[in-house]
Every structure is written in structure tokens, then in C-alpha cells.
Design a protein around this motif. Structure first.
Motif, PDB file in Angstrom:
ATOM      1  N   LYS A   1       0.813  -1.216   0.000  1.00 33.26           N
ATOM      2  CA  LYS A   1       0.000   0.000   0.000  1.00 33.26           C
ATOM      3  C   LYS A   1       0.851   1.272   0.000  1.00 33.26           C
ATOM      4  O   LYS A   1       0.317   2.365   0.078  1.00 33.26           O
ATOM      5  CB  LYS A   1      -0.945   0.001   1.188  1.00 33.26           C
ATOM      6  N   LEU A   2       2.155   1.121  -0.093  1.00 32.29           N
ATOM      7  CA  LEU A   2       3.055   2.270  -0.107  1.00 32.29           C
ATOM      8  C   LEU A   2       3.260   2.770  -1.533  1.00 32.29           C
ATOM      9  O   LEU A   2       3.430   1.986  -2.456  1.00 32.29           O
ATOM     10  CB  LEU A   2       4.426   1.896   0.471  1.00 32.29           C
ATOM     11  N   GLU A   3       3.252   4.084  -1.674  1.00 30.40           N
ATOM     12  CA  GLU A   3       3.607   4.714  -2.950  1.00 30.40           C
ATOM     13  C   GLU A   3       4.767   5.654  -2.662  1.00 30.40           C
ATOM     14  O   GLU A   3       4.626   6.617  -1.924  1.00 30.40           O
ATOM     15  CB  GLU A   3       2.420   5.497  -3.507  1.00 30.40           C
ATOM     16  N   ILE A   4       5.921   5.339  -3.252  1.00 30.72           N
ATOM     17  CA  ILE A   4       7.128   6.134  -3.023  1.00 30.72           C
ATOM     18  C   ILE A   4       7.547   6.774  -4.344  1.00 30.72           C
ATOM     19  O   ILE A   4       7.753   6.078  -5.332  1.00 30.72           O
ATOM     20  CB  ILE A   4       8.263   5.262  -2.460  1.00 30.72           C
ATOM     21  N   THR A   5       7.663   8.109  -4.327  1.00 34.19           N
ATOM     22  CA  THR A   5       8.081   8.855  -5.520  1.00 34.19           C
ATOM     23  C   THR A   5       9.355   9.619  -5.184  1.00 34.19           C
ATOM     24  O   THR A   5       9.376  10.397  -4.228  1.00 34.19           O
ATOM     25  CB  THR A   5       6.972   9.847  -5.933  1.00 34.19           C
ATOM     26  N   ILE A   6      10.389   9.376  -5.990  1.00 31.61           N
ATOM     27  CA  ILE A   6      11.683  10.033  -5.773  1.00 31.61           C
ATOM     28  C   ILE A   6      12.034  10.836  -7.022  1.00 31.61           C
ATOM     29  O   ILE A   6      11.963  10.327  -8.133  1.00 31.61           O
ATOM     30  CB  ILE A   6      12.792   8.997  -5.489  1.00 31.61           C
ATOM     31  N   THR A   7      12.389  12.094  -6.814  1.00 34.67           N
ATOM     32  CA  THR A   7      12.837  12.931  -7.930  1.00 34.67           C
ATOM     33  C   THR A   7      14.174  13.554  -7.562  1.00 34.67           C
ATOM     34  O   THR A   7      14.410  13.833  -6.391  1.00 34.67           O
ATOM     35  CB  THR A   7      11.823  14.054  -8.247  1.00 34.67           C
ATOM     36  N   PRO A   8      15.058  13.784  -8.486  1.00 38.44           N
ATOM     37  CA  PRO A   8      15.036  13.467  -9.906  1.00 38.44           C
ATOM     38  C   PRO A   8      15.200  11.967 -10.131  1.00 38.44           C
ATOM     39  O   PRO A   8      15.540  11.218  -9.214  1.00 38.44           O
ATOM     40  CB  PRO A   8      16.232  14.242 -10.454  1.00 38.44           C
TER      41      PRO A   8
ATOM     42  N   LYS B   1       8.507  11.523  -1.793  1.00 36.01           N
ATOM     43  CA  LYS B   1       7.125  11.627  -1.319  1.00 36.01           C
ATOM     44  C   LYS B   1       6.641  10.212  -1.052  1.00 36.01           C
ATOM     45  O   LYS B   1       6.743   9.345  -1.927  1.00 36.01           O
ATOM     46  CB  LYS B   1       6.252  12.310  -2.371  1.00 36.01           C
ATOM     47  N   VAL B   2       6.123   9.985   0.157  1.00 35.81           N
ATOM     48  CA  VAL B   2       5.630   8.668   0.534  1.00 35.81           C
ATOM     49  C   VAL B   2       4.166   8.802   0.946  1.00 35.81           C
ATOM     50  O   VAL B   2       3.826   9.631   1.791  1.00 35.81           O
ATOM     51  CB  VAL B   2       6.458   8.059   1.694  1.00 35.81           C
ATOM     52  N   ILE B   3       3.332   7.975   0.333  1.00 29.79           N
ATOM     53  CA  ILE B   3       1.903   7.948   0.654  1.00 29.79           C
ATOM     54  C   ILE B   3       1.538   6.515   1.011  1.00 29.79           C
ATOM     55  O   ILE B   3       1.874   5.578   0.278  1.00 29.79           O
ATOM     56  CB  ILE B   3       1.048   8.404  -0.553  1.00 29.79           C
ATOM     57  N   TYR B   4       0.861   6.364   2.150  1.00 31.48           N
ATOM     58  CA  TYR B   4       0.336   5.052   2.547  1.00 31.48           C
ATOM     59  C   TYR B   4      -1.130   5.031   2.151  1.00 31.48           C
ATOM     60  O   TYR B   4      -1.958   5.690   2.764  1.00 31.48           O
ATOM     61  CB  TYR B   4       0.516   4.823   4.049  1.00 31.48           C
ATOM     62  N   LYS B   5      -1.445   4.291   1.102  1.00 36.25           N
ATOM     63  CA  LYS B   5      -2.771   4.344   0.487  1.00 36.25           C
ATOM     64  C   LYS B   5      -3.796   3.490   1.230  1.00 36.25           C
ATOM     65  O   LYS B   5      -4.344   2.537   0.669  1.00 36.25           O
ATOM     66  CB  LYS B   5      -2.684   3.938  -0.970  1.00 36.25           C
ATOM     67  N   LYS B   6      -4.027   3.860   2.457  1.00 30.65           N
ATOM     68  CA  LYS B   6      -5.087   3.243   3.248  1.00 30.65           C
ATOM     69  C   LYS B   6      -5.606   4.329   4.186  1.00 30.65           C
ATOM     70  O   LYS B   6      -4.845   4.893   4.965  1.00 30.65           O
ATOM     71  CB  LYS B   6      -4.558   2.058   4.049  1.00 30.65           C
TER      72      LYS B   6
ATOM     73  N   ASN C   1      -8.614   9.972   0.300  1.00 27.77           N
ATOM     74  CA  ASN C   1      -7.165  10.197   0.228  1.00 27.77           C
ATOM     75  C   ASN C   1      -6.705  11.373   1.098  1.00 27.77           C
ATOM     76  O   ASN C   1      -5.530  11.528   1.336  1.00 27.77           O
ATOM     77  CB  ASN C   1      -6.692  10.362  -1.216  1.00 27.77           C
ATOM     78  N   THR C   2      -7.633  12.178   1.586  1.00 26.64           N
ATOM     79  CA  THR C   2      -7.275  13.243   2.523  1.00 26.64           C
ATOM     80  C   THR C   2      -6.753  12.654   3.833  1.00 26.64           C
ATOM     81  O   THR C   2      -5.939  13.260   4.512  1.00 26.64           O
ATOM     82  CB  THR C   2      -8.501  14.128   2.820  1.00 26.64           C
ATOM     83  N   PHE C   3      -7.202  11.453   4.152  1.00 23.24           N
ATOM     84  CA  PHE C   3      -6.839  10.816   5.411  1.00 23.24           C
ATOM     85  C   PHE C   3      -5.810   9.704   5.220  1.00 23.24           C
ATOM     86  O   PHE C   3      -5.661   8.843   6.083  1.00 23.24           O
ATOM     87  CB  PHE C   3      -8.096  10.295   6.114  1.00 23.24           C
ATOM     88  N   TYR C   4      -5.099   9.728   4.083  1.00 28.69           N
ATOM     89  CA  TYR C   4      -3.956   8.832   3.913  1.00 28.69           C
ATOM     90  C   TYR C   4      -2.788   9.434   4.687  1.00 28.69           C
ATOM     91  O   TYR C   4      -2.496  10.619   4.536  1.00 28.69           O
ATOM     92  CB  TYR C   4      -3.531   8.745   2.451  1.00 28.69           C
ATOM     93  N   PRO C   5      -2.088   8.632   5.482  1.00 28.03           N
ATOM     94  CA  PRO C   5      -0.854   9.147   6.078  1.00 28.03           C
ATOM     95  C   PRO C   5       0.162   9.382   4.949  1.00 28.03           C
ATOM     96  O   PRO C   5       0.394   8.504   4.121  1.00 28.03           O
ATOM     97  CB  PRO C   5      -0.392   8.021   6.999  1.00 28.03           C
TER      98      PRO C   5
END
Length: 145
Positions: free
Chosen positions: A82-89, A110-115, A130-134
Motif C-alpha cells: 500500500k506504499l507509494e514512493i516517488t523520488i525525484t530526480p 514523497k511517501v503515501i500510505y494508500k489506506k 485520500n485526505t486521510f492517507y498518512p
């Protein structure tokens, strides 16, 4: 207790208390669940910032740093699927340990826990789920030459 029940004024006070009691209980539960949501967000932020600091020194999120990040989050209850990890560049987040962001280039994660947290349901599903996703976001400048 019989004294209050037999007395009309006492019965009114008991009924008033019973009417107000659910609101008091809801208010207390709301504060506790809201506090738990903030604690969960704080744990997520602390872990991500710690790994971001390591990545900034190296100039990228190496395979080892990413693995440690995911394992540490999983240990705290943030399940990997359930983790979404986005790394830039992109060079700072690829799986090639030989590429890196040059000194002065910003690395962000950026890390979003999609629960949705229980706090979403306590709020009566106000707003979007999604407002209440950690979630957390951090950034820093690469120190790698």
C-alpha cells in the motif's frame, strides 16, 4: 439513586445526562483517534526524513536505502503493497547505484500510505478518502560531488 428517580428533578437530571453522554463519549473517542492519526503521520515523517538524510549524503536513494526504508515502514505497520514512493530526480531514485544527483541538486521523496486511517470514518466520511492517507514529503540538496 431511588431518591433521584422518585424526585422529578432528579429524573430530569438523569435523562439529561443520558442524552449528553453519547456526545461526550464521541468527543473523547474523536480526540483519541485524531491523536493516533497524527502519531502515525509523525512516525512516517520521521522514518522518511531519516532515510532522506542518508540519501542526500550519498546523492541518491541506493537500493539498500530504499530497502531499509520499506522494511522500516513495514515494521511500523505501513504495509509494502500500500506504499507509494516517488523520488525525484530520476537519477536519485533509479536502481543503479552508480548514478546520483550532483551536488546542489534537490532530491525529494514523497511517501503515501494508500489506506485511509480510522479518523476518516470517525469524521463521517467528510472529504475524500485520500485526505486521510498518512503521507509525507521531504526534500534536500545532494552533497555528492
Amino acid at each position: 439513586m431511588r431518591k433521584y428517580i422518585n424526585n422529578e428533578k432528579g429524573a430530569f437530571e438523569i435523562i439529561t445526562f443520558l442524552v449528553v453522554l453519547p456526545f461526550i463519549i464521541y468527543f473523547i473517542v474523536y480526540i483519541v483517534i485524531g491523536g493516533l492519526f497524527l502519531i502515525e503521520k509523525n512516525e512516517l515523517t520521521t522514518i522518511v526524513n531519516k532515510k532522506l538524510d542518508q540519501a542526500i549524503v550519498v546523492g541518491q536513494f541506493t537500493v539498500d536505502i530504499k530497502t531499509e526504508l520499506i522494511q522500516e515502514l513495514d515494521t511500523k505497520g505501513f504495509k509494502q503493497e500500500k506504499l507509494e514512493i516517488t523520488i525525484t530526480p530520476a537519477v536519485a531514485g533509479d536502481n543503479d547505484n552508480n548514478t546520483y544527483a550532483t551536488r546542489g541538486q534537490e532530491i525529494s521523496v514523497k511517501v503515501i500510505y494508500k489506506k485511509a486511517h480510522t479518523f476518516y470514518y470517525i469524521n463521517g466520511k467528510l472529504g475524500t478518502e485520500n485526505t486521510f492517507y498518512p503521507k509525507t514529503k521531504g526534500a534536500g540538496m545532494s552533497e555528492k560531488w
